[in-house]
Design a protein around this motif. Structure first.
Motif, PDB file in Angstrom:
ATOM      1  N   PRO A  41       9.152  91.151  45.747  1.00  0.00           N
ATOM      2  CA  PRO A  41       8.228  90.263  46.457  1.00  0.00           C
ATOM      3  C   PRO A  41       7.217  89.629  45.516  1.00  0.00           C
ATOM      4  O   PRO A  41       6.575  90.318  44.718  1.00  0.00           O
ATOM      5  N   GLY A  42       7.074  88.305  45.606  1.00  0.00           N
ATOM      6  CA  GLY A  42       6.121  87.592  44.787  1.00  0.00           C
ATOM      7  C   GLY A  42       6.529  87.374  43.351  1.00  0.00           C
ATOM      8  O   GLY A  42       5.737  86.842  42.566  1.00  0.00           O
ATOM      9  N   LYS A  43       7.732  87.770  42.994  1.00  0.00           N
ATOM     10  CA  LYS A  43       8.194  87.626  41.628  1.00  0.00           C
ATOM     11  C   LYS A  43       9.460  86.778  41.571  1.00  0.00           C
ATOM     12  O   LYS A  43      10.168  86.626  42.566  1.00  0.00           O
ATOM     13  N   GLN A  44       9.722  86.242  40.394  1.00  0.00           N
ATOM     14  CA  GLN A  44      10.924  85.451  40.195  1.00  0.00           C
ATOM     15  C   GLN A  44      12.161  86.342  40.138  1.00  0.00           C
ATOM     16  O   GLN A  44      12.096  87.508  39.748  1.00  0.00           O
ATOM     17  N   ARG A  45      13.257  85.759  40.527  1.00  0.00           N
ATOM     18  CA  ARG A  45      14.524  86.451  40.400  1.00  0.00           C
ATOM     19  C   ARG A  45      14.866  86.598  38.921  1.00  0.00           C
ATOM     20  O   ARG A  45      14.740  85.655  38.138  1.00  0.00           O
ATOM     21  N   GLU A  46      15.298  87.784  38.527  1.00  0.00           N
ATOM     22  CA  GLU A  46      15.600  88.037  37.139  1.00  0.00           C
ATOM     23  C   GLU A  46      16.991  88.624  36.982  1.00  0.00           C
ATOM     24  O   GLU A  46      17.486  89.353  37.847  1.00  0.00           O
ATOM     25  N   LEU A  47      17.595  88.321  35.859  1.00  0.00           N
ATOM     26  CA  LEU A  47      18.894  88.877  35.533  1.00  0.00           C
ATOM     27  C   LEU A  47      18.731  90.329  35.122  1.00  0.00           C
ATOM     28  O   LEU A  47      17.925  90.648  34.249  1.00  0.00           O
TER      29      LEU A  47
END
Length: 121
Positions: A41-47
């Motif tokens: 939540p509130g963060k960018q999607r990351e690999l």
């Protein structure tokens, strides 16, 4: 069409383990890449992790030594083994595949529906 079905998410205590699965189905000629992303939540999607058809892998620094990506080509399934889980691993985990579709010239990306992983005491 290609469909991805994810499973294995849930609630686990810090230090525990979970295994995620991602099964691909449809008019798949070949799978070039299978990968796992996550989004808190509130963060960018990351690999998180990636595995190519040639067997090469990539891991985010935050999960190296704890997570392992694997794939079963016969089953068109990717797995993510997560050990020594931390609260900061809490996120929705998404499977993504890059596949060559039967009858189409170019490969395409497909995303799974996501599965919730919660690490909490």
């Amino acid at each position: 069409q290609v469909q991805l079905v994810e499973s294995g998410g849930g609630l686990v205590q810090p230090g525990g383990s979970l295994s995620l699965s991602c099964a691909a189905s449809g008019s798949i000629f070949s799978i070039n890449v299978m990968a796992w992303y996550r989004q808190a939540p509130g963060k960018q999607r990351e690999l998180v992790a990636l595995k190519t058809s040639a067997g090469s892998t990539h891991y985010a620094d935050s999960v190296k030594g704890r997570f392992t990506i694997s794939r079963d080509n016969a089953k068109n399934t990717a797995y993510l083994q997560m050990n020594s889980l931390k609260p900061e691993d809490t996120a929705v985990y998404y499977c993504i595949v890059n596949v060559h579709i039967s009858g189409l010239k170019e490969p395409r990306d497909y995303w799974g529906q996501g599965t919730q992983v919660t690490v909490s005491s």
